[in-house]
Design an enzyme around this catalytic site. Structure first.
Site, PDB file in Angstrom:
ATOM      1  CG  ASP A  24      -2.090   0.935   1.095  1.00  9.88           C
ATOM      2  OD1 ASP A  24      -2.251   1.537   0.015  1.00  9.88           O
ATOM      3  OD2 ASP A  24      -2.848   1.072   2.065  1.00  9.88           O
TER       4      ASP A  24
ATOM      5  CG  ASN B 263      -7.164  -1.922  -6.605  1.00 11.43           C
ATOM      6  OD1 ASN B 263      -6.244  -2.707  -6.373  1.00 11.43           O
ATOM      7  ND2 ASN B 263      -7.550  -1.005  -5.731  1.00 11.43           N
TER       8      ASN B 263
END
Length: 250
Positions: free
Chosen positions: A25, A73
């Site tokens: 991340d 995503n």
């Protein structure tokens, strides 16, 4: 100083996790803070990934699963999706001919919903999967188009289909049945340690059957993924080691 601290950490670690899962991340936030485009942030993150894979293999980790792209995503812009898919394809092509992959017997495989990914990208990934299928020294699992709930949903549909076709009876369903339908032809052991970068303190529905079911250790750390260091990896391994030792007191 970093090298000295790395040696200190390694010296005091007695138990190495067999399987580490990493939520990479912070690429986008890193790019924003550095004033560069998002694609460059992802590419810098990919460079970190290559280093982390080397570090993990060096210390004795046998399996590593990378959360590369979640089902959520897909909500990102078309430009970012195209750049990400191009990057995945580029890395898959490079891995297929990488001497280190073949010399070190590294198996590469994808975990995720192949039906919702671009066909040409899946073809490139499946080529490197086929080339490395028989390697067993170290396994890299790429979680692409992956979501824990979606994974369980797909497994449930598969089991119901087998019941409908008479291949299995409801009373015969057990843990092994579920695992076989979650990870068809993929060898994924239980997760020992989850690492998440970018100062986010949640596991984001990542490998719920293998991680939550195994009560894996979880290490949250502040650096964005492009800034992740070997020290950060070793700190995560140290946390696993401490937990392992506590759970196996004589």
């Amino acid at each position: 100083m970093d090298k000295l601290y790395e040696k200190h950490l390694l010296k005091n670690i007695r138990h190495i996790p067999r399987h580490i899962a990493i939520i990479q991340d912070g690429n986008r936030r890193f790019a924003k803070e550095m004033g560069i485009d998002v694609a460059s942030g992802h590419r810098l993150g990919a460079q970190t990934t290559e280093k982390v894979l080397d570090w993990a293999r060096e210390i004795g980790v046998r399996h590593i699963t990378l959360y590369c792209f979640s089902t959520e995503n897909f909500k990102r812009s078309e430009l970012e999706l195209r750049e990400l898919f191009d990057l995945f394809a580029e890395k898959a092509i490079a891995a297929a001919s990488d001497e280190r992959v073949h010399k070190n017997k590294i198996r590469i495989q994808m975990v995720g919903d192949r039906n919702i990914m671009p066909k040409d990208l899946i073809e490139k990934i499946e080529r490197v999967e086929e080339l490395t299928r028989n390697y067993t020294a170290f396994t890299i699992n790429l979680a692409i188009a992956y979501g824990g709930r979606n994974e369980i949903l797909c497994a449930t549909k598969s089991i119901l289909s087998s019941i409908h076709e008479g291949k299995i009876k409801p009373e015969e369903i057990d843990n092994k049945t579920i695992e076989e339908n979650l990870y068809r032809e993929i060898n994924l052991p239980e997760v020992d340690l989850i690492i998440r970068t970018g100062n986010e303190k949640r596991t984001s529905n990542f490998l719920p059957w293998l991680a939550n079911g195994n009560e894996s250790a979880v290490y949250f750390c502040a650096p964005y993924w492009p800034l992740f260091r070997k020290i950060d990896l070793l700190r995560g391994v140290r946390l696993y080691d401490q937990r392992f030792s506590e759970n196996h007191l004589p």
